[in-house]
Design an enzyme around this catalytic site. Sequence first.
Site: not given
Ligand code: GLA
Length: 415
Positions: A130, A36, A176, A127
Amino acid sequence: MNVDKFRSLFGETFARNGPAVVVRAPGRVNLIGDHTDYNDGFVLPATLNRAVYVGVSPREDGVVRLYSNNFDEHLEYEISARPETADSSWIQYVTGAIEELRARASSRGGVERGFDMLIYGDVPLGAGLSSSAALTVAVVFGLETLFELDLDVVDSIRLSRLVEHRYAGVECGIMDPFASRLGRRDHALFLDCRSLEYEHVPLPLAAAGLALVLVDSGVSRELAGSMYGERRRECDQVVAAFRRADRSITSLRDVGDALMETGAAGTAKPAPVGGGAVDIDAESDVDGGVLLRRARHVIEENARVLRARDALQAARYAEFGELMNESHVSLRDLYEVSIPEIDTLVAEAQAVEGVLGSRMTGGGFGGCTVNLVRLDAVDRLRSHLESAYSSAHGRRPAVFAVEENFETGVLDGGK
Ligand code: GLA
């Protein structure tokens, strides 16, 4: 990592006292609201008890010395000449962040002098938790603190995302770095990715008798990059179709209601907010409704995030867990970013008593599931998944519980 140990590691590495500043930035897990963020929608992540630690001291000259404890790699260069290196990706992130910070004018001066920097992290790599956002946020925050840079926090977060785009070639959204930088202990972070307004929603895990349990499928997210880009383009196609009828539509956030009204069953020709018919299927979708399924996920997921935020605010954890379960079904069936291993982990977890909700988290195609679990059920969940996953997929998942979460901050030094 213990701060004293980190300080002595810095001393040994660079043969000097210090560091002047030690900061920490956590990894994140998204509780609900996936795919989203790049659609101007809503997300609800929380920080982890795993983080990247950065220790930094200024130098009198213009030399930058970097050392990654995890990779046992050094790099040394003149700050005015960022090395063009194809080396390991941590170097791209760190030197990219330094370069972007140098390029920002700041009322109190920028990053012109050299420095020594030690980096250590315990966020699992690859994983979907982030680790790269935590790294970039920690480096930027460490330098902001050391050089007393006067950077607006949202600009600093945007800078961290730019580093991913420009130096790592990852087209990620804003969630993230936002979660890592502004997530708060004992809270989840509700973020409106269009306005960038945010709200800390209480999630007092231990006090509520709950834990977040992360389960790593061990499947590397090889497809993640290419499929992520493909999903972004699919969403753009839907928006473009609606825009032909109504120029005010710029994202799936704007077409939500219209699409919902038509049911988005796969063959519908939804009427956009401004009226008129939009023929998405004839335009680009040979497979009878793939694009509408993608859009429907995003629209319904946004609505779920709002309900989840309200549930959390009212400490209605069972309802929150149900929304997590629904989110997984949508990511699996409509957005199609799950994989069999993750589906197994989710289905098996949902069958364990005391598990309130379970879903994939992040971009998909591997990585982790996130589970909201009563504290007394954590061990039961762990042993159940270890045996069920081993018999279904022949490997053991890594399971770890988060009972308290961290926030980005200065651990030592600074003002
Ligand atoms: C990855 C991206 C985020 C987000 C997610 C899905 O983690 O880094 O910015 O788009 O996918 O929600």
